[in-house]
Scaffold this active site. Structure first.
Site, PDB file in Angstrom:
ATOM      1  N   CYS A 107       0.872  -1.158   0.000  1.00 47.69           N
ATOM      2  CA  CYS A 107       0.000   0.000   0.000  1.00 47.69           C
ATOM      3  C   CYS A 107       0.915   1.215   0.000  1.00 47.69           C
ATOM      4  CB  CYS A 107      -0.887  -0.027   1.234  1.00 47.69           C
ATOM      5  SG  CYS A 107      -2.371   0.964   1.045  1.00 47.69           S
ATOM      6  N   CYS A 156       6.351  -0.466  -9.409  1.00 46.76           N
ATOM      7  CA  CYS A 156       6.904  -1.233  -8.298  1.00 46.76           C
ATOM      8  C   CYS A 156       8.328  -1.651  -8.613  1.00 46.76           C
ATOM      9  CB  CYS A 156       6.070  -2.489  -8.057  1.00 46.76           C
ATOM     10  SG  CYS A 156       4.404  -2.173  -7.492  1.00 46.76           S
ATOM     11  N   CYS A 185      -4.157  -1.094  -2.230  1.00 49.36           N
ATOM     12  CA  CYS A 185      -4.697   0.244  -2.459  1.00 49.36           C
ATOM     13  C   CYS A 185      -4.457   0.616  -3.916  1.00 49.36           C
ATOM     14  CB  CYS A 185      -4.109   1.273  -1.500  1.00 49.36           C
ATOM     15  SG  CYS A 185      -2.442   1.803  -1.815  1.00 49.36           S
TER      16      CYS A 185
END
Length: 178
Positions: free
Chosen positions: A15, A99, A91
């Site tokens: 998140c 990422c 989220c």
């Protein structure tokens, strides 16, 4: 050859702030995963502390909290980090971010939920948002833990993981998570 039926899988919940949803998921999987999973959580921009209401709710429902801390996902992208088998964004912001490259090519899916830390209203209504997040996460984790991971091919497993993310409470955002 590794026996997948007895293997312990590493799972990372992501998140942005790593203060509520991912923390709740980590605690729930650690306790409800039947010893089959090692759970972790992290954030792209960690707040540096776990939301006090997340801790209160977890403790009220008898989930462990002593080891929980808000941390960066960079801890899990380095060469000394445990290799993840599964990475779940919880989220929508984290799902849309770039990422790190996770070693080992883990299975990924988006399990978006509304942020209970952003809830408004009375103190009771705000607390109920955390309880609702816990409930939705428990349902997702129960479905995940029940999957016959060892007997599913990668494509079937990916489909099941994405379907879990579309269960009750899911946010409308549907990012393309590889």
């Amino acid at each position: 050859m590794t026996d997948l039926s007895s293997r312990v899988f590493n799972v990372l919940f992501l998140c942005t702030g790593n203060s509520a949803r991912s923390i709740i998921a980590e605690s729930v999987l650690r306790q409800d995963g039947g010893g089959r999973f090692r759970a972790f959580s992290a954030g792209s921009q960690p707040k540096g502390e776990v939301h006090p209401t997340a801790l209160k709710i977890l403790e009220n429902f008898h989930y462990p909290t002593s080891y929980l801390r808000s941390k960066s996902w960079d801890e899990f992208a380095g060469p000394d980090a445990p290799v993840m088998d599964f990475v779940f964004t919880v989220c929508d912001n984290a799902a849309g971010e770039t990422c790190p490259l996770w070693p080992g090519q883990p299975m990924t899916a988006h399990w978006g939920l509304e942020d209970p830390a952003g809830a408004t209203g009375t103190a009771l209504e705000r607390e109920m948002s955390f309880i609702e997040t816990l409930r939705y996460m428990k349902l997702r984790i129960a479905a995940f833990a029940a999957l016959p991971v060892a007997s599913l091919d990668r494509l079937s497993l990916a489909a099941q993981l994405h379907e879990i993310g579309r269960s009750e409470g899911a946010t409308r955002h549907r990012p393309n998570v590889a």
